[in-house]
Design an enzyme around this catalytic site. Sequence first.
Site, PDB file in Angstrom:
ATOM      1  N   GLU A   1      34.654  46.624  36.597  1.00 26.13           N
ATOM      2  CA  GLU A   1      34.285  45.168  36.398  1.00 26.13           C
ATOM      3  C   GLU A   1      32.586  44.817  36.753  1.00 26.13           C
ATOM      4  OE1 GLU A   1      34.170  42.432  35.268  1.00 26.13           O
ATOM      5  OE2 GLU A   1      35.717  41.145  36.702  1.00 26.13           O
TER       6      GLU A   1
ATOM      7  N   ASP B   1      32.261  38.173  42.775  1.00 21.33           N
ATOM      8  CA  ASP B   1      31.754  37.052  43.520  1.00 21.33           C
ATOM      9  C   ASP B   1      32.539  36.474  44.546  1.00 21.33           C
ATOM     10  OD1 ASP B   1      29.994  34.960  43.581  1.00 21.33           O
ATOM     11  OD2 ASP B   1      30.765  33.972  41.962  1.00 21.33           O
ATOM     12  N   SER B   2      33.285  35.621  44.196  1.00 20.83           N
ATOM     13  CA  SER B   2      34.329  34.958  45.390  1.00 20.83           C
ATOM     14  C   SER B   2      35.292  36.211  45.596  1.00 20.83           C
ATOM     15  CB  SER B   2      34.966  33.764  45.052  1.00 20.83           C
ATOM     16  OG  SER B   2      35.831  34.129  43.884  1.00 20.83           O
ATOM     17  N   GLY B   3      35.674  36.922  44.557  1.00 20.96           N
ATOM     18  CA  GLY B   3      36.845  38.064  44.524  1.00 20.96           C
ATOM     19  C   GLY B   3      38.056  37.556  43.948  1.00 20.96           C
TER      20      GLY B   3
ATOM     21  N   LEU C   1      39.050  39.656  40.711  1.00 22.10           N
ATOM     22  CA  LEU C   1      39.537  41.051  40.926  1.00 22.10           C
ATOM     23  C   LEU C   1      40.939  41.061  41.712  1.00 22.10           C
ATOM     24  CD1 LEU C   1      38.303  43.546  39.946  1.00 22.10           C
ATOM     25  CD2 LEU C   1      37.260  43.712  42.081  1.00 22.10           C
TER      26      LEU C   1
ATOM     27  N   ASP D   1      27.268  36.968  31.068  1.00 20.96           N
ATOM     28  CA  ASP D   1      26.644  36.004  30.084  1.00 20.96           C
ATOM     29  C   ASP D   1      26.305  34.411  30.904  1.00 20.96           C
ATOM     30  OD1 ASP D   1      29.585  35.409  30.985  1.00 20.96           O
ATOM     31  OD2 ASP D   1      29.473  33.587  29.895  1.00 20.96           O
TER      32      ASP D   1
HETATM   33  P1  IMP Z   1      35.054  35.676  41.101  1.00 21.60           P
HETATM   34  O1  IMP Z   1      36.333  35.591  40.879  1.00 21.60           O
HETATM   35  O2  IMP Z   1      34.530  34.614  41.802  1.00 21.60           O
HETATM   36  O3  IMP Z   1      34.705  36.987  41.923  1.00 21.60           O
HETATM   37  O4  IMP Z   1      34.127  35.827  39.915  1.00 21.60           O
HETATM   38  C1  IMP Z   1      34.240  36.996  38.921  1.00 21.60           C
HETATM   39  C2  IMP Z   1      33.748  36.784  37.582  1.00 21.60           C
HETATM   40  O5  IMP Z   1      32.661  35.482  37.518  1.00 21.60           O
HETATM   41  C3  IMP Z   1      33.131  37.642  37.105  1.00 21.60           C
HETATM   42  O6  IMP Z   1      34.048  38.584  36.476  1.00 21.60           O
HETATM   43  C4  IMP Z   1      32.103  37.236  36.143  1.00 21.60           C
HETATM   44  O7  IMP Z   1      32.510  37.190  34.910  1.00 21.60           O
HETATM   45  C5  IMP Z   1      31.813  35.881  36.732  1.00 21.60           C
HETATM   46  N1  IMP Z   1      30.612  35.662  37.231  1.00 21.60           N
HETATM   47  C6  IMP Z   1      30.465  35.598  38.720  1.00 21.60           C
HETATM   48  N2  IMP Z   1      28.990  35.568  39.162  1.00 21.60           N
HETATM   49  C7  IMP Z   1      28.462  35.651  37.756  1.00 21.60           C
HETATM   50  C8  IMP Z   1      26.993  35.656  37.498  1.00 21.60           C
HETATM   51  O8  IMP Z   1      26.132  35.607  38.385  1.00 21.60           O
HETATM   52  N3  IMP Z   1      26.594  35.706  36.256  1.00 21.60           N
HETATM   53  C9  IMP Z   1      27.576  35.860  35.206  1.00 21.60           C
HETATM   54  N4  IMP Z   1      28.873  35.966  35.555  1.00 21.60           N
HETATM   55  C10 IMP Z   1      29.344  35.626  36.703  1.00 21.60           C
HETATM   56 MG    MG Z   2      31.576  35.104  32.651  1.00 21.73          MG
END
Ligand code: IMP
Ligand code: MG
Length: 192
Positions: A102, A106-108, A111, A162
Amino acid sequence: MQPYQEFLDEIIIPEDVLKSKVKELGEQISRDYEGQDLLLVCILRGGIYFLIDLSRHITVPHNIDFMAVTSYGVGVRESRGRARITLDLTTDISSRNVLLVEDIVDSGHTLAAVIELLRSRRPNSLKTCLLLDKTSRREVYVPVDYLGFQIPDKFVFGYGLDMDEYYRNLPFIGSVNIEKYVPPEPPYIYNA
Ligand code: IMP
Ligand code: MG
């Protein structure tokens, strides 16, 4: 769309640094999985550039498969706990050694949702390989087995990541100066 130079804040990981880290990860994975079965699972779309470069550095015979998860749409920059599987694997992962590849955690939430789903299919092992980790923003625990870089809490783009579905092809990771960024006009190329 704007040229990225207009809203690039700074290049936080240059191309040569990315390349050598991906090579190092590939070599480490090759050592760890030597003589074992291996299936790389890429989470679309952000993970594809990383997966392809990583795969080229893995010397163990392996398969690749893809899944897509939507965490948020155009114009939204946080996943807020909702992750939806929009494309599933075509490989049966029971008894396989799965390595999830991956771009960023970020927040997790994204995943964590994928891991929960894949675990229910009883793989022999399930590990994660993440290019970037924004540790300070973690809301739910996710295991990180292989990691490229820890990065600060900045929105980043390039090398698969992106800005509203653009700029994934850039060879470096850059941070965004959001005041200078102009979002795309509707209709968007992609709706979550
Ligand atoms: P999470 O669910 O908050 O961990 O976010 C994960 C998903 O958010 C990743 O797979 C990315 O697609 C997107 N994402 C999180 N942070 C960024 C960033 O800084 N730039 C671009 N995409 C991000
Ligand atoms: Mg994205």
